[in-house]
Write an enzyme that holds these catalytic residues in place. Structure first.
Site, PDB file in Angstrom:
ATOM      1  N   GLU A  81      88.798  32.200  40.998  1.00 20.42           N
ATOM      2  CA  GLU A  81      89.447  32.515  42.278  1.00 20.42           C
ATOM      3  C   GLU A  81      90.417  33.652  41.987  1.00 20.42           C
ATOM      4  O   GLU A  81      91.478  33.442  41.392  1.00 20.42           O
ATOM      5  CB  GLU A  81      90.162  31.272  42.802  1.00 20.42           C
ATOM      6  CG  GLU A  81      90.809  31.441  44.153  1.00 20.42           C
ATOM      7  CD  GLU A  81      91.519  30.173  44.585  1.00 20.42           C
ATOM      8  OE1 GLU A  81      92.623  30.292  45.140  1.00 20.42           O
ATOM      9  OE2 GLU A  81      90.985  29.075  44.356  1.00 20.42           O
ATOM     10  N   CYS A 116      97.061  36.257  47.296  1.00 17.99           N
ATOM     11  CA  CYS A 116      95.781  36.936  47.060  1.00 17.99           C
ATOM     12  C   CYS A 116      95.135  37.367  48.363  1.00 17.99           C
ATOM     13  O   CYS A 116      94.323  38.292  48.387  1.00 17.99           O
ATOM     14  CB  CYS A 116      94.845  36.043  46.249  1.00 17.99           C
ATOM     15  SG  CYS A 116      94.555  34.419  46.967  1.00 17.99           S
TER      16      CYS A 116
END
Length: 471
Positions: free
Chosen positions: A230, A264
């Site tokens: 991720e 993110c």
């Protein structure tokens, strides 16, 4: 290396918050290896009950947890509280996801046989966590991993070890065996030792693209180990044909500057219709000028706190200057309002027409702006990145959203919503440099257990009708 002291300091004040000697990956993996089989042998109902006790422990300690998290990350108290609440909610969401995605079921089969689908845990899984969400993001791996019957060794970021230690203490206080949730304190050396350990069965990673790509190379010769990456994003938010420029400005600020831009899914690039550029910049500048930037417990509550440390603040300041030297036109300069501390004001820079675009994740409150003349050009600009995590469109016309959704390369595509704030009740992941097609959140169940299909019959009855000589 073992014996190195890891010290955590509060970004907002510089005060020492926590200190502990680094750990030993070999020791932690051995303890997890010795414990996981007994944990996996328990019925699923037993593991569900244990994880619900964990949620209750976190709920009971929520105030202390929130305070520690806010101090260690610098994020406002309201945001830290939201993260702790997400940790609690993760348990019930994961139980539902496990049942839906990896539950047991019977499949139609020929007469006198049955076909069964069940799932087995991998064994011992390593979890490497980031500093921006030091409990929510690793917990998003740990809960489904434990639910499936795995043991976990969790190495938190060396920048936020206290929050990671608190999380592991909550698991142990809930009665989950100490050997099944291990904490490895340390820096890059300990992280490398854990990731490369021969006795782990997989690695669940949240962090930068560069580290994720290095891990992908490292695991390329180990197909027997599960790897879930991720990673980050260079995420676009596109503003088009909207009459409410104030709301557009709010969505941009929420996307780009929540958590001081340290998400993110944060918007890194604003792509705007040339006709809306001037009035939108007026609204955006006014709103940014009203943002409260301060320490976590300040009153009134700040919108954003500092970035994680002075090194990060220095890098971001230098990055903004580098964009200027490349030809960027400053709309709003990034500033350091408190000398010696990593507080930053949001920076806005127009990069339209700059020959050399920077396709990197600038992990902080920097927003690059690009002016375009057509919606098709906006989509091309939005897709001009190696990443593919999140993207958002602010527009009134549903047909534009349909066109945007169909053509944008991202795992999260939003309409009149920020680029961030993804739900744990949905899959979370991206394409390109944003991940390796192992989405987390609701789909984490998929990489925490592997399917086993069984063709079964109560007795051994078999015959052969062809290919035999007469008896």
């Amino acid at each position: 290396m073992p014996g190195t002291e890891i010290i955590s300091t509060e970004p907002a004040t510089g005060a020492v918050l926590w200190r502990q000697m680094s750990g030993d990956a070999d020791k932690e993996v051995a303890l997890a290896r010795a414990s996981w089989a007994a944990w996996a042998a328990h019925p699923l109902a037993y593991r569900i009950e244990a994880l619900r006790r964990f949620a209750n422990v976190v709920r009971q300690k929520a105030d202390a947890f929130t305070d520690l998290l806010a101090r260690e990350t610098g994020k406002p108290l309201w945001e830290a509280r939201s993260e702790v609440e997400t940790v609690i909610a993760k348990v019930d969401i994961s139980i539902t996801a496990f049942s839906e995605r990896t539950g047991q079921r019977r499949i139609d089969a020929p007469m006198n046989t049955r076909l069964a689908l069940r799932h087995k845990p991998h064994g011992v899984l390593a979890v490497l966590g980031p500093y921006n969400f030091p409990v929510h993001l690793p917990n998003g791996h740990i809960v489904p991993a434990l639910l499936a019957g795995n043991a976990v060794i969790f190495k938190p970021s060396e920048k936020t070890p206290a929050s990671g230690a608190f999380l592991v203490d909550c698991y142990h206080a809930a009665g989950i065996p100490a050997g099944c949730v291990r904490l490895l304190v340390g820096g890059p050396d300990e992280g490398k030792a854990l990731a490369g350990h021969p006795d782990i069965d997989g690695l669940l990673f949240t962090g930068s693209a560069n580290t994720g790509i290095a891990l992908n190379r490292q695991f390329a010769t180990k197909p027997e180990k599960i790897l879930a990456l991720e990673m980050g994003g260079n995420n676009p938010i596109v503003v088009w044909d909207t009459p409410d420029l104030y709301s557009a400005a709010v969505l941009i600020v929420q996307s780009a500057f929540t958590t001081a831009g340290q998400r993110c899914t944060a918007a890194r690039r604003l792509i705007v219709d040339q006709k809306l550029y001037d009035p939108l910049m007026v609204e955006l500048n006014k709103l940014i000028g009203r943002l409260i930037i301060g320490e976590p417990h300040a009153d009134p509550a700040p919108f954003m706190g500092p970035v994680i440390d002075n090194d990060a603040a220095d890098m971001l300041t230098e990055s903004f200057l580098a964009l200027l030297t490349m030809g960027g036109r400053p709309i709003r300069h990034m500033e350091r309002p408190i000398e010696g501390r990593p507080f930053l004001t949001p920076g806005l820079i127009d990069m339209t027409g700059v020959a050399e675009k920077v396709d990197v994740e600038l992990f902080g409150p920097i927003l690059q702006v690009f002016r375009v003349n057509s919606f098709e050009e906006a989509i091309v600009e939005a897709n001009d990145t190696r990443y593919g995590l999140s993207a958002s469109l602010v527009a009134q016309d549903p047909k534009l959203y349909d066109q945007f959704w169909a053509n944008i390369r991202a795992g999260i595509v939003n309409w009149n919503r920020p680029t961030n704030g993804a739900s744990s009740a949905a899959p979370f992941g991206g394409v390109g440099w944003s991940g390796n097609h192992r989405p987390s959140a609701y789909y984490a169940a998929d990489y925490c257990a592997y399917p086993v299909v069984s063709s079964e019959s109560d007795s051994a009855r078999a015959s052969m009708g062809v290919g035999l000589r007469d008896a």
